[in-house]
Design a protein around this motif. Structure first.
Motif, short mmCIF file in Angstrom:
data_model
loop_
_atom_site.label_atom_id
_atom_site.label_comp_id
_atom_site.label_asym_id
_atom_site.label_seq_id
_atom_site.Cartn_x
_atom_site.Cartn_y
_atom_site.Cartn_z
N THR B 160 21.05 -11.93 17.28
CA THR B 160 20.87 -11.07 18.65
C THR B 160 22.25 -10.88 19.53
O THR B 160 22.09 -10.01 20.30
N ALA B 161 22.94 -12.12 19.16
CA ALA B 161 24.22 -11.88 20.06
C ALA B 161 25.14 -10.75 19.60
O ALA B 161 25.68 -10.14 20.35
N THR B 162 24.83 -10.05 18.41
CA THR B 162 25.67 -9.19 17.90
C THR B 162 24.92 -7.80 18.77
O THR B 162 25.61 -6.94 19.02
N LEU B 163 23.89 -7.95 18.90
CA LEU B 163 22.93 -6.91 19.57
C LEU B 163 23.29 -6.83 20.93
O LEU B 163 23.37 -5.88 21.93
N ALA B 164 23.68 -7.99 21.67
CA ALA B 164 23.83 -8.27 23.10
C ALA B 164 25.01 -7.51 23.87
O ALA B 164 25.14 -7.22 24.67
N ALA B 165 25.86 -6.98 22.69
CA ALA B 165 27.06 -6.40 23.15
C ALA B 165 26.66 -4.96 23.74
O ALA B 165 27.02 -4.28 24.53
N TYR B 166 25.56 -4.65 23.17
CA TYR B 166 24.72 -3.06 23.61
C TYR B 166 24.38 -3.21 25.09
O TYR B 166 24.49 -2.36 25.82
N VAL B 167 23.95 -4.54 25.73
CA VAL B 167 23.75 -4.54 27.04
C VAL B 167 24.91 -5.18 27.76
O VAL B 167 24.64 -5.64 28.99
N GLY B 168 26.10 -5.20 27.21
CA GLY B 168 27.05 -5.57 27.97
C GLY B 168 27.73 -7.02 27.98
O GLY B 168 28.74 -7.60 28.48
N ALA B 169 27.17 -7.76 26.83
CA ALA B 169 27.64 -9.03 26.62
C ALA B 169 28.98 -8.90 25.76
O ALA B 169 29.15 -8.02 25.04
N GLY B 170 29.78 -10.19 25.63
CA GLY B 170 30.80 -10.11 24.66
C GLY B 170 30.57 -10.33 23.01
O GLY B 170 29.39 -10.00 22.76
N GLY B 171 31.17 -11.24 22.57
CA GLY B 171 31.07 -11.63 21.14
C GLY B 171 31.44 -10.41 20.13
O GLY B 171 32.06 -9.32 20.64
#
Lengths: 214, 227
Positions: B160-171
């Protein structure tokens, strides 16, 4: 609610695309898992590698898999085939264990009786082993169905159509109702498929009805 | 295959590893999200799961919750929390925790249920109090199952953290989406491979932890039976 009423054709479209992607993957996973699970059950040497491979497969995150697959199978990045293949792989990873466990649980007496009655191996497998392993395989298949329907949405970030497009579009345009609609529909679709499998299971394996009722 | 080679070269290029948005920093960020989310989720789910497992109360609700959660689409939860909580880490982190709680909760009570009832009865017969049964029997014997739940939760968050970059998170997902936007296939594929490696390493670490979590008495007993 207004958003839903105004966009019924769009929602129907996305739901259809979602089913057209996830249902083939669930079916393919079942078809591939049965022989693979049988191998793991029948040949002890294969048991470890098959189950370890399945475990590792399941550890791989979906989005990276959607992106790595095209290189391996020669499709484009935005091809729906990648999602179907990836979901099939996840399904197989889960189901192989269920099939092997189910076959391991077949009472040796039943198998011995079939052999004594002169059942040839394939007929014994199809009419004795597989039905007796059925309930365990079915419970695995239910997990696969639910997680496949849910995972299918991830392809939306690559532009691959599914209910997931309601998430990306709703997020980009700031429409909360669209995202909520997508979540509710995905969950409803997953649970409906789960119920359908339970019903199909009872029809195909009438002897499990009494246990299920208890 | 050529593309795969280019992706590997992208991963190995030392220039891509340094700096605040280098691979090293993004990997640490990814790992940091995962650990933080699992710790928060465990802080919520473990006490509830243990309580359900110890008392047997609320079991139906816990089973229903962890079952239904499997149907919850990660991208949907992620975009929903991002939209509700705005830019920053609060949105994605909330989504990670929501998605990590069910498997930890299920593992916490399932671990207790897997404990042989006779062991608990024997302890009670010897005068163990409820708290002693909990801490000296149920918790240590249920630990391997709990670690299994933490493992699935961690893998869920890595994905999910990989997907989170889509909503502006890092990683590491940052590279993935940047590569997608700029049609830089080597970057996109390379970062995908890095996420896969990260997930497999984490899976391995949890597998080892799960083995270490089995109390010594249990392994001795098991070996005794086999011998």
């Amino acid at each position: 609610m207004n958003w839903v009423l105004d966009n019924l054709p769009l929602i129907a479209d996305r739901t259809w695309a979602h089913l057209a992607t996830s249902l083939p993957a669930i079916l393919a996973a079942l078809v591939i898992s049965v022989p693979l699970g049988w191998l793991a059950h029948r040949y002890r040497i294969l048991n470890g590698p098959v189950l370890t491979g399945a475990g590792l497969m399941y550890a791989i995150p979906s989005l990276p898999l959607f992106i790595v697959l095209p290189v391996l199978i020669g499709t484009g990045v935005r091809d729906v085939v990648n999602v179907v293949v990836a979901l099939t792989l996840y399904g197989v990873a889960l189901l192989v264990r269920s099939v092997a466990d189910g076959l391991d649980g077949v009472p040796p007496e039943a198998r011995g009786a079939a052999v004594a009655l002169g059942y040839p191996p394939l007929r014994r497998f199809l009419t004795v082993d597989l039905p007796l392993a059925g309930p365990v395989i079915l419970s695995g298949l239910r997990v696969v169905a639910v997680s496949t329907v849910s995972l299918c949405t991830v392809g939306a970030v690559l532009g691959i159509p599914s209910l997931g497009l309601l998430f990306t579009d709703g997020f980009q345009r700031g429409i909360l109702a669209e995202i909520l609609t997508g979540i509710v529909l995905t969950v409803v679709l997953a649970l409906a498929l789960d119920r359908l499998l339970v019903v199909l299971g009872r029809l195909a394996m009438p002897w499990t009805r009494a246990e299920a009722g208890a | 295959m050529n593309q795969l080679w280019e992706a590997v070269l992208w991963c190995l290029d030392p220039a891509h590893w340094t700096g605040p948005s280098g691979i090293a920093a993004r990997s640490l960020e990814h790992l940091g999200y995962t650990l933080l989310a699992v710790v928060i989720a465990a802080a919520i789910a473990v006490p509830i799961g243990w309580w359900v497992g110890h008392t047997g109360r609320g079991r139906g609700a816990a089973v229903a919750l962890s079952g239904a959660a499997r149907a919850l689409p990660t991208l949907g939860v992620l975009t929903l929390t991002a939209l509700l909580l705005g830019i920053g880490l609060a949105g994605p982190m909330t989504a990670f925790v929501i998605l990590a709680v069910p498997s930890i909760l299920a593992a916490a009570y399932a671990g207790f249920e897997a404990v042989d009832r006779r062991v608990i009865d024997a302890a009670r017969a010897q005068g163990y109090t409820g708290a002693q049964v909990l801490w000296q029997i149920e918790v240590p014997l249920g630990l391997p199952v709990l670690v299994g739940g933490l493992r699935s939760a961690a893998l869920q968050v890595v994905a999910t953290a990989t997907l989170a970059a889509y909503v502006g998170a890092g990683g590491l997902g940052r590279y993935l989406f940047l590569g997608l936007k700029t049609q830089d296939y080597a970057m996109m594929l390379g970062s995908s491979l890095l996420v896969v490696v990260l997930a497999l390493v984490l899976d391995g670490v949890f597998a080892l932890a799960g083995r270490a979590a089995v109390p010594r008495g249990v392994t001795v007993a098991r070996r005794g039976v086999n011998a």
